[in-house]
Design a protein around this motif. Structure first.
Motif, mmCIF file in Angstrom:
data_model
loop_
_atom_site.group_PDB
_atom_site.id
_atom_site.type_symbol
_atom_site.label_atom_id
_atom_site.label_comp_id
_atom_site.label_asym_id
_atom_site.label_seq_id
_atom_site.Cartn_x
_atom_site.Cartn_y
_atom_site.Cartn_z
ATOM 1 N N VAL A 310 -32.353 1.874 -12.081
ATOM 2 C CA VAL A 310 -32.231 2.914 -11.065
ATOM 3 C C VAL A 310 -31.419 4.082 -11.630
ATOM 4 N N THR A 311 -31.542 5.224 -10.995
ATOM 5 C CA THR A 311 -30.683 6.356 -11.319
ATOM 6 C C THR A 311 -29.339 6.169 -10.612
ATOM 7 N N VAL A 312 -28.371 6.993 -10.959
ATOM 8 C CA VAL A 312 -27.078 6.918 -10.288
ATOM 9 C C VAL A 312 -27.234 7.173 -8.794
ATOM 10 N N SER A 313 -28.060 8.159 -8.431
ATOM 11 C CA SER A 313 -28.271 8.437 -7.004
ATOM 12 C C SER A 313 -28.841 7.232 -6.275
ATOM 13 N N GLN A 314 -29.797 6.551 -6.896
ATOM 14 C CA GLN A 314 -30.382 5.366 -6.280
ATOM 15 C C GLN A 314 -29.362 4.233 -6.189
ATOM 16 N N LEU A 315 -28.536 4.104 -7.216
ATOM 17 C CA LEU A 315 -27.527 3.044 -7.224
ATOM 18 C C LEU A 315 -26.606 3.182 -6.017
ATOM 19 N N TYR A 316 -26.247 4.424 -5.695
ATOM 20 C CA TYR A 316 -25.326 4.677 -4.583
ATOM 21 C C TYR A 316 -26.027 5.129 -3.310
ATOM 22 N N ASN A 317 -27.337 5.016 -3.281
ATOM 23 C CA ASN A 317 -28.095 5.410 -2.099
ATOM 24 C C ASN A 317 -27.727 6.826 -1.680
ATOM 25 N N ASN A 318 -27.556 7.710 -2.690
ATOM 26 C CA ASN A 318 -27.244 9.120 -2.479
ATOM 27 C C ASN A 318 -25.904 9.345 -1.781
ATOM 28 N N GLN A 319 -24.995 8.383 -1.885
ATOM 29 C CA GLN A 319 -23.740 8.485 -1.160
ATOM 30 C C GLN A 319 -22.516 8.668 -2.056
ATOM 31 N N ALA A 320 -22.719 9.086 -3.300
ATOM 32 C CA ALA A 320 -21.584 9.457 -4.141
ATOM 33 C C ALA A 320 -21.097 10.832 -3.697
ATOM 34 N N LEU A 321 -19.784 10.975 -3.480
ATOM 35 C CA LEU A 321 -19.241 12.166 -2.849
ATOM 36 C C LEU A 321 -18.201 12.866 -3.734
ATOM 37 N N PRO A 322 -18.069 14.187 -3.590
ATOM 38 C CA PRO A 322 -17.057 14.940 -4.337
ATOM 39 C C PRO A 322 -15.644 14.416 -4.064
ATOM 40 N N GLY A 323 -14.798 14.525 -5.083
ATOM 41 C CA GLY A 323 -13.422 14.067 -4.949
ATOM 42 C C GLY A 323 -13.221 12.605 -5.271
ATOM 43 N N LEU A 324 -14.336 11.877 -5.465
ATOM 44 C CA LEU A 324 -14.269 10.455 -5.792
ATOM 45 C C LEU A 324 -14.910 10.219 -7.156
ATOM 46 N N GLN A 325 -14.451 9.168 -7.853
ATOM 47 C CA GLN A 325 -15.068 8.796 -9.123
ATOM 48 C C GLN A 325 -15.596 7.376 -9.013
ATOM 49 N N TYR A 326 -16.767 7.178 -9.634
ATOM 50 C CA TYR A 326 -17.540 5.948 -9.452
ATOM 51 C C TYR A 326 -17.730 5.242 -10.786
ATOM 52 N N PHE A 327 -17.457 3.934 -10.793
ATOM 53 C CA PHE A 327 -17.523 3.139 -12.010
ATOM 54 C C PHE A 327 -18.699 2.169 -12.025
ATOM 55 N N GLY A 328 -19.158 1.798 -10.878
ATOM 56 C CA GLY A 328 -20.260 0.847 -10.721
ATOM 57 C C GLY A 328 -20.394 0.573 -9.241
#
Length: 337
Positions: A310-328
């Protein structure tokens, strides 16, 4: 760094900042105009409001058919920072009025498809909502391109294996090879920002970090017509102040292939296979020949273990948000921590 079962972790993490707020609501956005506050749209989540501002900048550029030289100017447009400000739900998207600006735009309507994961699902028509991926998933990501030889080769490998990935590109290379950046998107992949010339953000300060990101946003927009949604800081280093100033989700990784140090196909394969778990974000580079050569085997072996790519967007269901950092999946924190 906490490790969770993929779905348990994602749901638990999302609950902290209200990412799933309203997902159980079956009400569909109405075709008739309705006034709402940004607090209602976001469940009073400041990260979501920052994501709306991010989508608004893209819409301003799109609506005005702006040239890349105007990218810096779009970040000067005054956009909502207060939850009491109002917007209007329309048949086509969320309409917001703008204060006087250099683009001479009085209002914009952001399509619902661009607001997935940014506003509560109850305000998005059912047909425009995303669906969370199921099963064992992994996101392949590639840094430091585009490379004029290796990136096209990697794109062919991904296409042949029906796999999509996320590419974090360096601005100075995008400016040299814009056709390759366009090819990345044309292949169904995602394209993110990896700075202009790969400095350590922690060593250059907030102002220079913002300039690195803005220059790269400009050149990616010049190449593709799209501002990149995500930023991956070189070496993974970013301060809290830089994370706030950038206003784009920060994507890190949970599996470091260390392909840049091995420069050895088999070691790259072994490294990824040893560390990959459900919901992993795998870090590799599309500027090293052994790394690209390792990808077919990595794909084959992970598919054999039941993984879907999957892409990063698919991994997070398009819910990655500014101000936060994502590791998995299920593993994120405030930028700079």
């Amino acid at each position: 760094m906490k490790r969770h079962d993929f779905w348990q972790g994602l749901v638990a993490a999302a609950a902290v900042v209200g990412l799933f707020g309203g997902f159980g609501t079956v009400a569909q956005a109405k075709s008739t105009a309705k006034t709402v506050t940004f607090g209602q749209l976001t469940n009073h989540n400041t990260h979501r409001l920052a994501a709306i501002r991010q989508a608004a900048r893209q819409q301003i550029l799109t609506q005005t058919h702006a040239k890349s030289r105007r990218v810096a100017a779009v970040y000067q447009v005054k956009l909502p920072h207060h939850m009491t400000k109002k917007a209007t739900l329309t048949a086509n998207g969320v309409k917001m009025n703008l204060l006087a600006n250099s683009f001479k735009v009085k209002s914009i309507t952001i399509p619902y498809t661009q607001l997935r994961g940014k506003i509560l699902n109850r305000y998005i028509p059912k047909a425009d909502r995303t669906k969370a991926v199921k099963g064992k998933v992994v996101a392949l990501t590639f840094d430091d391109g585009p490379d004029p030889t290796l990136t096209p080769k990697l794109l062919k490998i991904l296409k042949k294996n029906h796999v999509h990935a996320t590419f974090f590109e360096v601005g100075q290379s995008v400016s040299r090879y814009p056709k390759i950046s366009r090819a990345v998107l044309a292949g169904g992949n995602e394209l993110g920002n990896h700075s202009w010339n790969h400095p350590d953000f922690n060593s250059i300060g907030t102002a220079k970090t913002v300039n690195q990101v803005m220059r790269t946003n400009r050149d990616i927009y010049a190449a593709t017509g799209q501002l990149p949604q995500y930023v991956r800081p070189p070496y993974g280093n970013i301060t809290a102040a830089e994370g706030r100033a950038i206003e784009q989700p920060i994507i890190r990784w949970s599996v470091d292939s260390r392909d840049w140090s091995y420069l050895n196909k088999q070691k790259d394969i072994n490294s990824v296979m040893r560390a990959t778990r459900n919901g992993s974000i795998v870090l590799m580079h599309d500027i090293h020949a052994p790394s690209v050569a390792a990808v077919p085997t990595i794909i084959h072996k992970l598919k054999a273990k039941g993984y879907h790519f999957v892409t990063v967007s698919q991994l997070y269901n398009n819910q990655a948000l500014p101000g936060l950092q994502y590791f998995g999946a299920g593993d994120y924190r405030v930028a700079g921590r």
